[in-house]
Design a protein around this motif. Structure first.
Motif, PDB file in Angstrom:
ATOM      1  N   GLN A 148       0.858  -1.178   0.000  1.00 22.25           N
ATOM      2  CA  GLN A 148       0.000   0.000   0.000  1.00 22.25           C
ATOM      3  C   GLN A 148       0.900   1.236   0.000  1.00 22.25           C
ATOM      4  OE1 GLN A 148      -3.320  -0.276  -0.094  1.00 22.25           O
ATOM      5  NE2 GLN A 148      -3.797   1.901  -0.058  1.00 22.25           N
ATOM      6  N   ASN A 155      -1.618  -0.682  -4.415  1.00 20.65           N
ATOM      7  CA  ASN A 155      -2.575   0.405  -4.218  1.00 20.65           C
ATOM      8  C   ASN A 155      -1.834   1.649  -3.753  1.00 20.65           C
ATOM      9  OD1 ASN A 155      -5.253  -0.793  -4.718  1.00 20.65           O
ATOM     10  ND2 ASN A 155      -4.682  -2.165  -3.048  1.00 20.65           N
ATOM     11  N   PRO A 156      -2.417   2.835  -3.953  1.00 20.82           N
ATOM     12  CA  PRO A 156      -3.628   3.164  -4.711  1.00 20.82           C
ATOM     13  C   PRO A 156      -3.484   2.824  -6.199  1.00 20.82           C
ATOM     14  CG  PRO A 156      -2.882   5.006  -3.370  1.00 20.82           C
ATOM     15  CD  PRO A 156      -1.784   4.007  -3.369  1.00 20.82           C
ATOM     16  N   GLN A 207      -0.296   1.534  -9.125  1.00 18.58           N
ATOM     17  CA  GLN A 207      -0.205   0.083  -9.297  1.00 18.58           C
ATOM     18  C   GLN A 207       0.869  -0.276 -10.320  1.00 18.58           C
ATOM     19  OE1 GLN A 207      -3.835  -1.812 -10.518  1.00 18.58           O
ATOM     20  NE2 GLN A 207      -3.130  -3.853  -9.977  1.00 18.58           N
TER      21      GLN A 207
END
Length: 384
Positions: free
Chosen positions: A302, A332-333, A337
């Motif tokens: 993340q 993520n976000p 990616q």
């Protein structure tokens, strides 16, 4: 005449089948007899008594008994894989005091009695992979004090009691791969002072108590990949001075507590790939910075402000190994990616999850410059 000929042929077939059973078709040299693939249902009893190695693979044996080996007391190696063995009788190997290795792979054994291996004081290697063993009674291997290699992989073991390996003070390799083990009691391996290689991969282990490996000071390799471990607690892999390889790939790890990997001076390989980690705590980064090979790929990283400190510590202070950060690929976000964390400008990291508004726009979604500045300042102060 034809009926007489038929009778003679039938008689010859019966005799030939009988010869197979008695071992007349075995290929024997001075010290070795090979009786593979002869459809034998019992151990041949007319082989030279001087043999030291006996191969009875790929036959139809269903049980073993003490009388099967009375003639062959000089055996040092016995090969019995790929039979149909369901049971091993009481003290079946009692007279084989010179036996150093037994191969029982690919049979149908469901249990091992406490007197199964009585008399095997010289045994060094025992392979029982690929059977249906569901449990091991306490003291099962007590009569094998010189055992060095014990292989119990691909059975149906669901648990192991702490007394399962009592008496194996010289054991160096224990293989328990591909069983159904879900939990390991803390003292399970405490009586194995010489254990160097431990294989527990492809089980269903969900939790490891911090004291599980605390008494296995000689351990060099520990394989735990393909289990269901979700968290590594502090002290789980601590004070293992000779550990060189630790494989935790393909688990469900989401959290690693500080101190989980402390005091591992010889660790050369640590696999943490294919888990569920979103954030790598800075404390763990410090602990692992000296590990030459660290695998972190295929985790759902993340890339928000929670991971900024890791990147900043690497870029500014060098206190976290660049090789660690280089492996982190954002999941993520969505806008990040597939990108490497090292390539992302920390000032535009998504901080929606933290609820921090952008100082310029008043909206959520970007890491404010003031926040980055404070992080930079805190890092500098910490290092000075």
């Amino acid at each position: 005449m034809s009926s007489l000929l038929t009778s003679v042929l039938v008689l010859l077939l019966v005799i030939l089948e009988g010869l197979k059973t008695t071992g007349a078709s075995c290929d024997c040299s001075a010290l070795t007899c090979r009786c593979e693939g002869l459809s034998l249902t019992s151990i041949p009893q007319n082989l030279p008594t001087s043999i030291t190695s006996l191969h009875v693979e790929y036959n139809n044996l269903t049980s073993l008994h003490m009388q099967d080996f009375l003639r062959y007391r000089n055996l040092s190696s016995l090969f019995l894989p790929d039979n149909r063995l369901f049971t091993i009788g009481s003290r079946a190997f009692y007279h084989l005091t010179n036996l150093t290795s037994i191969d029982l792979r690919w049979n149908k054994l469901t249990c091992l009695q406490t007197d199964t291996f009585v008399g095997l004081g010289s045994l060094r290697a025992l392979n029982i992979d690929y059977n249906d063993i569901k449990s091991i009674e306490e003291g099962t291997f007590r009569e094998c004090p010189r055992l060095v290699h014990l292989l119990l992989g691909s059975n149906r073991l669901a648990s192991i009691s702490p007394g399962s390996f009592t008496g194996l003070n010289q054991l160096e390799l224990l293989d328990l791969f591909s069983n159904q083990i879900t939990y390991i009691q803390p003292d399970t391996f405490s009586n194995l002072p010489q254990l160097k290689h431990l294989y527990l991969y492809q089980n269903g282990i969900t939790h490891i108590h911090p004291d599980t490996f605390s008494h296995v000071s000689q351990l060099q390799l520990l394989s735990l990949f393909s289990n269901k471990i979700a968290e590594i607690q502090s002290g789980t892999f601590t004070d293992l001075p000779k550990l060189e390889e630790l494989d935790l790939d393909f688990n469900h790890i989401t959290n690693i507590q500080a101190g989980a990997f402390s005091n591992l001076p010889r660790l050369e390989y640590l696999g943490l790939g294919h888990n569920q980690m979103e954030i790598l705590p800075l404390t763990i980064c410090h602990e692992l910075s000296s590990v030459p090979t660290l695998i972190l790929n295929n985790n759902p990283w993340q890339c928000d402000c929670r991971i900024v400190s890791l990147n900043l510590h690497t870029q500014i202070c060098g206190s976290c190994s660049p090789e660690i950060v280089n492996q982190i690929t954002c999941t993520n976000p969505g806008g990040f990616q597939g990108q490497k964390l090292r390539d992302i400008n920390v000032t535009v990291l998504n901080c929606t999850e933290l609820g921090r508004p952008n100082s310029a726009t008043g909206q959520q979604g970007h890491c404010p410059y003031s926040y980055v500045f404070n992080l930079l300042l805190s890092v500098i102060l910490m290092e000075t």
